[in-house]
Design a protein around this motif. Structure first.
Motif, PDB file in Angstrom:
ATOM      1  N   LEU A  32       1.010  -1.970  -8.474  1.00 39.33           N
ATOM      2  CA  LEU A  32       1.270  -2.021 -10.400  1.00 39.33           C
ATOM      3  C   LEU A  32       2.753  -1.620 -10.693  1.00 39.33           C
ATOM      4  N   SER A  33       3.376  -2.146 -10.597  1.00 40.45           N
ATOM      5  CA  SER A  33       4.874  -1.616 -10.731  1.00 40.45           C
ATOM      6  C   SER A  33       5.495  -1.328 -12.461  1.00 40.45           C
ATOM      7  N   VAL A  34       5.682  -0.155 -12.751  1.00 41.28           N
ATOM      8  CA  VAL A  34       5.907   0.297 -13.172  1.00 41.28           C
ATOM      9  C   VAL A  34       7.280  -0.001 -14.568  1.00 41.28           C
ATOM     10  N   GLY A  35       7.186  -0.345 -15.260  1.00 44.52           N
ATOM     11  CA  GLY A  35       8.311  -0.484 -16.283  1.00 44.52           C
ATOM     12  C   GLY A  35       9.540   0.561 -17.033  1.00 44.52           C
ATOM     13  N   MET A  45       0.598  -1.648   0.170  1.00 46.59           N
ATOM     14  CA  MET A  45      -0.156  -0.404   0.105  1.00 46.59           C
ATOM     15  C   MET A  45       0.993   1.691   0.421  1.00 46.59           C
ATOM     16  N   LEU A  46       2.095   1.237   0.276  1.00 49.18           N
ATOM     17  CA  LEU A  46       2.849   2.396  -0.243  1.00 49.18           C
ATOM     18  C   LEU A  46       2.701   3.480   1.050  1.00 49.18           C
ATOM     19  N   ASP A  47       2.705   3.008   2.555  1.00 50.27           N
ATOM     20  CA  ASP A  47       2.333   4.022   3.400  1.00 50.27           C
ATOM     21  C   ASP A  47       4.417   4.505   3.566  1.00 50.27           C
ATOM     22  N   VAL A  48       4.617   5.938   3.520  1.00 51.35           N
ATOM     23  CA  VAL A  48       5.204   6.138   4.082  1.00 51.35           C
ATOM     24  C   VAL A  48       5.949   5.863   5.662  1.00 51.35           C
ATOM     25  N   LEU A  49       7.289   5.532   6.393  1.00 50.85           N
ATOM     26  CA  LEU A  49       7.084   5.044   7.358  1.00 50.85           C
ATOM     27  C   LEU A  49       8.870   6.508   7.569  1.00 50.85           C
ATOM     28  N   ASP A  50       7.912   7.654   9.573  1.00 47.81           N
ATOM     29  CA  ASP A  50       9.429   8.658   9.363  1.00 47.81           C
ATOM     30  C   ASP A  50      10.553   7.202  10.055  1.00 47.81           C
ATOM     31  N   ILE A  51      11.810   7.309   9.039  1.00 47.46           N
ATOM     32  CA  ILE A  51      12.364   6.641   9.633  1.00 47.46           C
ATOM     33  C   ILE A  51      13.334   6.917  10.360  1.00 47.46           C
ATOM     34  N   GLN A  52      14.152   8.080  10.520  1.00 57.49           N
ATOM     35  CA  GLN A  52      14.882   9.065  11.487  1.00 57.49           C
ATOM     36  C   GLN A  52      13.808   8.892  12.735  1.00 57.49           C
ATOM     37  N   ARG A  53      12.372   9.086  12.468  1.00 53.78           N
ATOM     38  CA  ARG A  53      12.104   9.256  14.401  1.00 53.78           C
ATOM     39  C   ARG A  53      12.009   7.397  14.773  1.00 53.78           C
ATOM     40  N   ILE A  54      11.625   6.768  13.760  1.00 56.52           N
ATOM     41  CA  ILE A  54      11.508   5.745  14.539  1.00 56.52           C
ATOM     42  C   ILE A  54      12.524   5.482  15.028  1.00 56.52           C
ATOM     43  N   ALA A  55      13.523   6.028  14.469  1.00 57.74           N
ATOM     44  CA  ALA A  55      15.254   5.312  14.397  1.00 57.74           C
ATOM     45  C   ALA A  55      15.700   5.870  15.768  1.00 57.74           C
ATOM     46  N   ASP A  56      15.418   7.280  15.914  1.00 57.42           N
ATOM     47  CA  ASP A  56      15.284   7.747  17.282  1.00 57.42           C
ATOM     48  C   ASP A  56      15.031   6.960  18.747  1.00 57.42           C
ATOM     49  N   SER A 108       8.582   3.441  -7.706  1.00 57.66           N
ATOM     50  CA  SER A 108       7.984   2.668  -9.504  1.00 57.66           C
ATOM     51  C   SER A 108       6.492   1.596  -9.245  1.00 57.66           C
ATOM     52  N   LEU A 109       6.085   2.059  -8.066  1.00 49.50           N
ATOM     53  CA  LEU A 109       5.010   1.037  -7.759  1.00 49.50           C
ATOM     54  C   LEU A 109       3.333   2.034  -7.447  1.00 49.50           C
ATOM     55  N   VAL A 110       2.777   1.972  -7.754  1.00 48.10           N
ATOM     56  CA  VAL A 110       1.462   2.905  -7.326  1.00 48.10           C
ATOM     57  C   VAL A 110       1.131   1.303  -6.970  1.00 48.10           C
ATOM     58  N   ALA A 111      -0.287   1.713  -5.911  1.00 51.85           N
ATOM     59  CA  ALA A 111      -1.689   0.824  -5.382  1.00 51.85           C
ATOM     60  C   ALA A 111      -2.374   1.611  -5.728  1.00 51.85           C
ATOM     61  N   PHE A 112      -3.491   0.961  -6.274  1.00 50.07           N
ATOM     62  CA  PHE A 112      -4.387   1.689  -6.430  1.00 50.07           C
ATOM     63  C   PHE A 112      -6.185   0.869  -6.239  1.00 50.07           C
ATOM     64  N   GLU A 113      -7.816   0.838  -5.975  1.00 45.57           N
ATOM     65  CA  GLU A 113      -8.477  -0.239  -6.363  1.00 45.57           C
ATOM     66  C   GLU A 113      -9.375   0.073  -6.831  1.00 45.57           C
ATOM     67  N   VAL A 114      -9.710  -1.133  -7.317  1.00 43.18           N
ATOM     68  CA  VAL A 114     -10.812  -0.580  -8.516  1.00 43.18           C
ATOM     69  C   VAL A 114     -11.520  -0.755  -8.107  1.00 43.18           C
TER      70      VAL A 114
END
Length: 395
Positions: A372-375, A160-171, A308-314
């Motif tokens: 979808l992995s876009v090429g 689902m391409l969630d983006v996590l706060d790496i720096q905050r979790i690292a701390d 390069s990844l897209v997640a979508f719901e049909v």
């Protein structure tokens, strides 16, 4: 040769290249299982570590070593160990580091096999695993208020391409005494460098973007030299999770074009995501490069491109998604990703099928979701193919 001021494309081609006495332009490939010694004394000294000499390709090989040096240079890591597959990299990183009685904290959004390791395998060995939603900061704070051995996360997450706060979790992780391990497969070394954001260990399935042409399996674990040599290396050497020299050579060739491919794929993915966001029959689009992504600001901060990844719901649930997929002529149905050719998968029935439906629901993986992995195709041709799928979704 190693130049730290070079850009990624130049580094991928020229840094850490070592030629034999024959002066070859392409990396040499050493297809050998073992090595010979000048005499018995040299063999004995090799096994005691008093002499540096190759012993056995399970322990080390010139071609796999070349790949390790190149990946470490590209990632900005001190050292690297390559493995037979991406899951070999994940399992080796965790199992080499934890012991009975330890705690592991992981983001809930994990690839199916990673989820199995975290929730099924580790507990069998007496390791407690705590799952936390990626944006649940109270959850992260609570989970990491106790001593912890390792933290595992994916960013962007699969699928689902969630983006996590790496720096905050690292701390938080470091405050709990944990190593932060980041699965960086979706972003690739070109799209994101977690070590610069505070991660201790970076994990790859080299099968994906690093090969990028659907040819071989491979994995990589990168981190501090001391941890790699003292913790990870004895584990991989003695458990046999070795990458073949041939696969290492193929991956070396993939690295040479990695920046060109990843950046071009990301440009295509951005166009495709914009099209899908306005298309009839699409109820949701997740792409880190779009302003409407839930963590768009964080993605801009952490990532060099949207990936390069897209997640979508049909619309239409599983039936609508299947009709969409079956109508595609250019985009292939496959559970792989990061390939030069565009690939689509239905996570609920493939990569994440073994995750319970209620857990999938928490992750947003409905029966209508497609990853979808876009090429590298022309974006206009991809969009025309997606229109074909959308036209077929109603049956």
């Amino acid at each position: 040769m190693t130049e730290t001021n070079y850009g990624p494309s130049t580094r991928a081609l020229h840094n850490q290249v070592e030629r034999t006495e024959f002066g070859e332009t392409s990396d040499a490939i050493f297809l050998t299982s073992g090595f010979v010694y000048d005499n018995a004394e040299q063999a004995a000294a090799t096994f005691t570590g008093d002499v540096e000499h190759y012993q056995y390709s399970r322990f080390g090989n010139p071609t796999t070593d070349a790949l390790q040096r190149r990946l470490a240079d590209l990632e900005g890591a001190e050292a690297c160990i390559v493995t037979a597959s991406g899951m070999g990299a994940v399992s080796s990183a965790l199992l080499s580091h934890v012991k009975t009685g330890d705690r592991v904290v992981a983001s809930r959004a994990l690839f199916g096999s990673c989820y199995w390791i975290a929730t099924q395998l580790l507990p069998q060995y007496g390791v407690e695993t705590v799952l936390v939603d990626g944006d649940d900061w109270d959850g992260w704070t609570q989970a990491l208020s106790k001593p912890t051995a390792a933290v595992l996360l994916e960013s962007p997450s699969n699928p689902m391409l969630d983006v996590l706060d790496i720096q905050r979790i690292a701390d938080l992780a470091h405050g709990a005494g944990a190593l932060l391990m980041v699965d960086n497969v979706f972003a690739s070394p070109i799209g994101q460098q977690p070590i610069k954001l505070g991660a201790d260990v970076v994990i790859y399935s080299c099968t994906k973007h690093i090969d990028g042409q659907g040819r071989v399996l491979g994995g990589a674990v990168l981190g501090k030299k001391q941890w790699i040599e003292e913790v990870l290396q004895p584990f991989t050497r003695n458990t046999g999770n070795a990458l073949s020299p041939f696969n290492a050579w193929v991956l070396l060739k993939g690295i040479e074009t990695l920046p060109l491919r990843v950046n071009a794929m990301a440009r295509n993915a951005a166009e495709v995501a914009d099209f899908l966001a306005g298309a009839p029959g699409i109820t949701r689009v997740n792409y880190p490069g779009r302003a409407d992504h839930p963590q768009a600001e964080l993605a801009r901060k952490q990532m060099h491109n949207g990936g390069s990844l897209v997640a979508f719901e049909v619309e239409g649930g599983r039936e609508g998604a299947f009709r969409f997929l079956n109508a595609l002529k250019l985009v292939a149905i496959s559970n792989n990703l990061g390939d030069a050719r565009s690939l689509a998968t239905h996570p609920a029935t493939t990569t994440h099928m073994k995750i319970a439906p209620e857990e999938r629901a928490k992750l947003g993986i409905t029966d209508g979701v497609i990853r979808l992995s876009v090429g590298l195709e022309d974006s206009a041709d991809l969009i025309a193919d997606l229109k074909r799928g959308l036209a077929a979704r109603k049956g």
